[in-house]
Design an enzyme around this catalytic site. Structure first.
Site, PDB file in Angstrom:
ATOM      1  N   HIS A 116       0.831  -1.206   0.000  1.00 21.75           N
ATOM      2  CA  HIS A 116       0.000   0.000   0.000  1.00 21.75           C
ATOM      3  C   HIS A 116       0.868   1.260   0.000  1.00 21.75           C
ATOM      4  O   HIS A 116       0.678   2.168  -0.828  1.00 21.75           O
ATOM      5  CB  HIS A 116      -0.904  -0.022   1.242  1.00 21.75           C
ATOM      6  N   GLU A 117       1.829   1.322   0.899  1.00 25.32           N
ATOM      7  CA  GLU A 117       2.694   2.496   0.986  1.00 25.32           C
ATOM      8  C   GLU A 117       3.603   2.615  -0.234  1.00 25.32           C
ATOM      9  O   GLU A 117       3.936   3.725  -0.674  1.00 25.32           O
ATOM     10  CB  GLU A 117       3.535   2.433   2.267  1.00 25.32           C
ATOM     11  N   HIS A 127       1.854   4.678  -2.916  1.00 23.35           N
ATOM     12  CA  HIS A 127       1.993   6.125  -2.710  1.00 23.35           C
ATOM     13  C   HIS A 127       3.394   6.589  -3.113  1.00 23.35           C
ATOM     14  O   HIS A 127       3.560   7.620  -3.777  1.00 23.35           O
ATOM     15  CB  HIS A 127       1.753   6.469  -1.237  1.00 23.35           C
TER      16      HIS A 127
END
Length: 341
Positions: free
Chosen positions: A20-21, A24
């Protein structure tokens, strides 16, 4: 609580958060936002180095990671870096808030998107081609004229690029339903009609599917299954919110129990659970709740409507309220976990 359960939980949950990170991080770098930190794990840094303005670190607790983008934590100012680097000027284009709207939306949406992508990749492991490998003599499919080697391309209005889609259409059909089935045989498409029987309370037509699984086809099938599973989860949530189904939520304790049980049942169960958890995390992060990715998308939607950003004080207040709500939901989920025991 077993050592295998702990290792499985760290592996599954850590990978979900890390991917997920990473979403980003990759998009922020691509569009020119300054990334102050990208960390694998939490807690004290075991190893830390700097490259092109970003600090990378490996930390003590391997439960995922985090990314820190310039200008997101406090849009009103730009603090200096933690090693004394000079702060960026308010007008510096590397600040998140100074990037074009579409770039900010992509940067925020990339986190949940990566969870859906990972879920699709994991579900490719379970891909079964919609090709008939075996057929029950005298069963509904045999009576309808289906033969081994037939590829089922559609059932009613539902395209069936995967065996899971075929299974879905059959299992949910009422007894006695006459399903129009399109099959491919010797390069030609033909239609047959199968009358659904009932077995163990579910639809049944008496076929077994399987066959070769080339990786492009398996990957495509994994993403089809990811979309189907996402739709199922959304419908379940809608029914719970509408009071048509009991509310069932799981917090950290419940998730750990599920991961430990799946690990005991074998790798396939653990992979399947990891895929579903990725979908759930992706959906949760899209909720329009401040401090979640959906909250940032909401702020940008308000900015687009107003033609100016939300005031920093209002944004900070909304994030504080959102954080309190999120903590409350986590406590409630943990309470239900303990009740289930």
């Amino acid at each position: 609580m077993t050592l295998n359960g702990i290792v499985a939980f760290v592996l599954v949950f850590g990978t979900i958060v890390l991917v997920h990170e990473l979403g980003h991080f990759l998009v922020a770098k691509a569009v020119g936002v300054m990334v102050r930190d990208f960390s694998i794990g939490f807690g004290p840094a075991l190893v830390r180095w700097r490259r092109r303005g970003t600090y990378y670190s490996l930390r003590l607790l391997p439960l995922g990671g985090f990314v820190r983008l310039e200008g997101m934590e406090n849009p009103a100012e730009s603090p200096p870096g933690d090693q004394g680097e000079p702060p960026l000027a308010p007008s510096d284009p590397r600040r998140f808030t100074n990037r074009p709207m579409w770039q900010r939306v992509l940067t925020i949406a990339a986190g949940p998107a990566m969870n859906f992508v990972l879920a699709g990749v994991l579900l490719a492991y379970f891909f079964v081609p919609p090709v008939v490998q075996g057929i029950e003599p005298g069963g509904p499919a045999a009576v309808a004229g289906i033969e081994p080697g037939d590829r089922i391309v559609r059932i009613g209005d539902l395209r069936t690029p995967t065996g899971a889609r075929v299974q879905r259409a059959v299992l949910t059909a009422p007894e006695g339903a006459r399903l129009p089935v399109w099959i491919e045989r010797d390069g030609r498409i033909r239609q047959v009609v199968v009358e659904v029987a009932r077995q163990d309370g579910r639809g049944y037509i008496g076929i077994r599917m399987g066959g070769a699984r080339p990786w492009p086809q398996a990957l495509y099938g994994g993403f089809v299954q990811m979309l189907d599973s996402t739709g199922d989860i959304v419908r379940i949530i809608a029914r719970m919110l509408g009071g048509r189904e009991p509310v069932q939520v799981a917090g950290p304790v419940g998730i750990f129990s599920m991961v430990q049980e799946a690990a005991q049942q074998g790798p396939a169960n653990l992979i399947g659970l990891a895929a579903i958890l990725n979908i759930n995390l992706g959906l949760i992060n899209l909720l329009p709740l401040p401090v979640l990715d959906g909250g940032w998308l909401l702020f940008m939607g308000i900015e687009w409507v107003r033609r100016r950003p939300l005031e920093p004080q209002l944004q900070s207040l909304a994030q504080m309220v959102g954080l309190m709500l999120l903590i409350g939901l986590m406590l409630l989920a943990t309470y239900f976990d303990l009740l289930r025991g």
